[in-house]
Scaffold this motif. Structure first.
Motif, mmCIF file in Angstrom:
data_model
loop_
_atom_site.group_PDB
_atom_site.id
_atom_site.type_symbol
_atom_site.label_atom_id
_atom_site.label_comp_id
_atom_site.label_asym_id
_atom_site.label_seq_id
_atom_site.Cartn_x
_atom_site.Cartn_y
_atom_site.Cartn_z
ATOM 1 N N LEU A 30 11.884 -2.926 -9.401
ATOM 2 C CA LEU A 30 11.709 -4.324 -9.035
ATOM 3 C C LEU A 30 10.246 -4.733 -9.083
ATOM 4 C CD1 LEU A 30 14.204 -4.560 -6.040
ATOM 5 C CD2 LEU A 30 14.508 -5.494 -8.334
ATOM 6 N N ASN A 31 9.342 -3.757 -8.959
ATOM 7 C CA ASN A 31 7.905 -4.015 -9.005
ATOM 8 C C ASN A 31 7.349 -3.944 -10.418
ATOM 9 O OD1 ASN A 31 5.729 -4.615 -7.134
ATOM 10 N ND2 ASN A 31 4.791 -2.698 -7.816
ATOM 11 N N GLY A 32 8.244 -3.849 -11.413
ATOM 12 C CA GLY A 32 7.805 -3.816 -12.793
ATOM 13 C C GLY A 32 7.128 -2.517 -13.181
ATOM 14 N N PRO A 38 5.032 0.267 -2.905
ATOM 15 C CA PRO A 38 5.441 0.935 -1.661
ATOM 16 C C PRO A 38 6.927 1.281 -1.711
ATOM 17 C CG PRO A 38 5.275 -1.428 -1.316
ATOM 18 C CD PRO A 38 4.848 -1.172 -2.738
ATOM 19 N N ASN A 39 7.266 2.561 -1.702
ATOM 20 C CA ASN A 39 8.662 2.975 -1.776
ATOM 21 C C ASN A 39 9.449 2.568 -0.541
ATOM 22 O OD1 ASN A 39 8.438 4.203 -4.321
ATOM 23 N ND2 ASN A 39 7.581 6.053 -3.415
ATOM 24 N N ASN A 40 8.744 2.331 0.573
ATOM 25 C CA ASN A 40 9.445 1.941 1.790
ATOM 26 C C ASN A 40 9.617 0.433 1.913
ATOM 27 O OD1 ASN A 40 6.855 1.136 2.236
ATOM 28 N ND2 ASN A 40 6.513 2.357 4.084
ATOM 29 N N GLY A 41 9.252 -0.304 0.865
ATOM 30 C CA GLY A 41 9.436 -1.752 0.893
ATOM 31 C C GLY A 41 8.414 -2.487 1.713
ATOM 32 N N GLY A 42 7.313 -1.835 2.080
ATOM 33 C CA GLY A 42 6.271 -2.475 2.866
ATOM 34 C C GLY A 42 5.354 -3.323 2.004
ATOM 35 N N PRO A 43 4.205 -3.727 2.544
ATOM 36 C CA PRO A 43 3.288 -4.592 1.783
ATOM 37 C C PRO A 43 2.612 -3.844 0.655
ATOM 38 C CG PRO A 43 2.277 -3.890 3.839
ATOM 39 C CD PRO A 43 3.699 -3.402 3.873
ATOM 40 N N GLY A 44 2.020 -4.589 -0.276
ATOM 41 C CA GLY A 44 1.247 -3.981 -1.343
ATOM 42 C C GLY A 44 -0.032 -3.377 -0.788
ATOM 43 N N THR A 51 1.403 -10.370 -5.244
ATOM 44 C CA THR A 51 1.338 -11.553 -6.116
ATOM 45 C C THR A 51 1.197 -11.143 -7.576
ATOM 46 O OG1 THR A 51 0.332 -12.890 -4.357
ATOM 47 C CG2 THR A 51 0.031 -13.648 -6.618
ATOM 48 N N ILE A 52 0.312 -10.191 -7.838
ATOM 49 C CA ILE A 52 0.094 -9.740 -9.216
ATOM 50 C C ILE A 52 1.343 -9.067 -9.761
ATOM 51 C CG2 ILE A 52 -1.265 -8.186 -10.663
ATOM 52 C CD1 ILE A 52 -3.605 -8.625 -8.688
ATOM 53 N N ALA A 53 1.974 -8.197 -8.960
ATOM 54 C CA ALA A 53 3.170 -7.496 -9.410
ATOM 55 C C ALA A 53 4.320 -8.465 -9.676
ATOM 56 C CB ALA A 53 3.581 -6.454 -8.376
ATOM 57 N N ILE A 232 -11.116 -8.924 -0.933
ATOM 58 C CA ILE A 232 -9.795 -8.338 -0.755
ATOM 59 C C ILE A 232 -9.568 -7.971 0.709
ATOM 60 C CG2 ILE A 232 -9.685 -7.386 -3.091
ATOM 61 C CD1 ILE A 232 -10.357 -4.661 -1.863
ATOM 62 N N VAL A 233 -8.301 -7.778 1.043
ATOM 63 C CA VAL A 233 -7.895 -7.209 2.326
ATOM 64 C C VAL A 233 -7.020 -6.002 2.015
ATOM 65 C CG1 VAL A 233 -6.684 -7.571 4.494
ATOM 66 C CG2 VAL A 233 -7.949 -9.463 3.457
ATOM 67 N N ALA A 234 -7.503 -4.808 2.324
ATOM 68 C CA ALA A 234 -6.703 -3.602 2.127
ATOM 69 C C ALA A 234 -5.644 -3.530 3.216
ATOM 70 C CB ALA A 234 -7.599 -2.362 2.163
ATOM 71 N N GLU A 235 -4.382 -3.418 2.810
ATOM 72 C CA GLU A 235 -3.286 -3.543 3.770
ATOM 73 C C GLU A 235 -2.518 -2.253 4.008
ATOM 74 O OE1 GLU A 235 -0.954 -6.853 2.322
ATOM 75 O OE2 GLU A 235 -2.260 -8.281 3.360
ATOM 76 N N ARG A 236 -2.829 -1.195 3.279
ATOM 77 C CA ARG A 236 -2.148 0.080 3.495
ATOM 78 C C ARG A 236 -3.159 1.210 3.478
ATOM 79 N NH1 ARG A 236 1.750 2.249 -0.015
ATOM 80 N NH2 ARG A 236 1.346 0.809 -1.704
ATOM 81 N N GLU A 237 -3.148 2.015 4.540
ATOM 82 C CA GLU A 237 -4.057 3.153 4.584
ATOM 83 C C GLU A 237 -3.659 4.187 3.531
ATOM 84 O OE1 GLU A 237 -4.849 4.874 8.377
ATOM 85 O OE2 GLU A 237 -4.743 2.952 9.448
ATOM 86 N N GLY A 238 -4.661 4.885 3.019
ATOM 87 C CA GLY A 238 -4.397 5.903 2.013
ATOM 88 C C GLY A 238 -5.623 6.135 1.164
ATOM 89 N N VAL A 239 -5.500 7.032 0.202
ATOM 90 C CA VAL A 239 -6.571 7.349 -0.746
ATOM 91 C C VAL A 239 -6.118 6.889 -2.126
ATOM 92 C CG1 VAL A 239 -7.972 9.166 -1.784
ATOM 93 C CG2 VAL A 239 -7.312 9.324 0.625
ATOM 94 N N TYR A 240 -6.929 6.070 -2.771
ATOM 95 C CA TYR A 240 -6.577 5.466 -4.052
ATOM 96 C C TYR A 240 -7.634 5.798 -5.099
ATOM 97 C CZ TYR A 240 -3.618 2.941 -0.790
ATOM 98 O OH TYR A 240 -2.730 2.631 0.187
#
Length: 307
Positions: A30-32, A38-44, A51-53, A232-240
């Motif tokens: 669904l995210n193209g 996010p596999n859990n359906g949470g925010p980007g 918006t971009i996806a 930007i506003v980073a909305e999910r913790e993690g390493v990218y």
């Protein structure tokens, strides 16, 4: 007008099949198939990711619909207007058929205009920068051959710490590398606090580079002598993972970095660790390579000599 009964009976199974296929789509589909889903359906990953996806996925739906229509028309024309047994000469030609020619001109113009309008709208959202009093974290990013420098600038009234710098080095192979692995512990690391309004000023110390965090679905160039800004506003913790997306020389592929999105406490602790290591202040344009090349000497004046 009499309805074809076969059409009525075909609608139900076709609709059921479509519903089944769409209901079975994963979040990634669904995210193209875009990164950062996010596999859990949470925010980007950022406030712009969804918006971009969505724009990407909807564009492909429209394009696939147009492609399907064209394929159907090609097959229909190949079958309906095939040469029959016993026919000779050219088939009936449709040259100078004004309605069809106008249709084939108007439809592409509408499509191109529509894609341009939606692209401009989404780009304006992504390129919108925070007002000065809305900024929580202000970071200067310098691209250089072939690594990254980060200045964490202080922001008046912000609850996030600042006033330190980090100097990155080029990616190096891991000690036991057998398939081209790199030592991720030595990669430049940019820290961002989750949920904070971050203004990132992008600059270059030498040639053109491009700041690309893959999971952010967005990149911005770093141009010598010019400052580009990303809000930007980073909305999910993690390493990218991040990389340079502009061919910038021999070791362009090794110009890698990581973005660590962390809590406010962890972010402030990291800033304090840089301060404890003596990396206080900022390394700015005075370290740019271009200002030290032969033939580019520019006289500098101290405060008492300036007019």
């Amino acid at each position: 007008m009499r309805q074809n009964p076969r059409f009525k009976w075909a609608v139900a199974p076709v609709s059921a099949a479509l519903l089944l296929v769409l209901a079975g789509c994963t979040n990634q589909q669904l995210n193209g198939f875009m990164p950062g889903d996010p596999n859990n359906g949470g925010p980007g990953v950022t406030n712009h990711s969804d918006t971009i996806a969505t724009f990407w996925t909807n564009s492909w739906i429209v394009l696939m619909g147009i492609g399907f229509l064209v394929w159907v028309l090609i097959l229909w024309a190949s079958i309906a207007y095939r040469r029959r047994r016993g026919e000779k000469g050219l088939p009936h030609q449709l040259r100078y058929h004004m309605p069809i020619e106008i249709l084939f001109t108007v439809i592409p113009v509408i499509l191109v205009g529509g894609f341009f309008a939606f692209t401009a709208r989404e780009q304006a959202k992504v390129e919108h920068n925070f007002a000065q009093d809305e900024v929580d974290v202000h970071i200067e990013v310098y691209g250089k051959q072939w690594a990254w420098d980060f200045n964490y600038l202080p922001v008046e009234g912000s609850e996030y710490d600042g006033g330190v710098y980090y100097e990155g080095v080029q990616a190096v192979p891991a000690a036991d590398a057998t398939k081209g692995e790199i030592d991720t512990d030595k990669l430049p690391k940019l820290y961002l606090p989750v949920g904070a309004n971050a203004q990132i000023d992008l600059k270059s110390r030498d040639v053109a580079h491009s700041f690309w965090v893959v999971d952010f679905l967005y990149k911005e160039d770093t141009i010598p002598g010019k400052t580009n800004t990303m809000s930007i506003v980073a909305e999910r913790e993690g390493v990218y993972m991040g990389k340079c997306a502009e061919l910038c020389g021999e070791y362009h592929s090794m110009m890698l970095f990581e973005v660590h999105v962390v809590s406010q406490e962890e972010y402030n602790a990291y800033i304090q660790s840089l301060r404890d290591a003596g990396q206080e202040g900022a390394h700015g344009d005075e370290y740019n390579r271009n200002t030290h090349l032969e033939g580019t000497d520019v006289p500098s004046f101290g405060p008492e000599e300036q007019h």
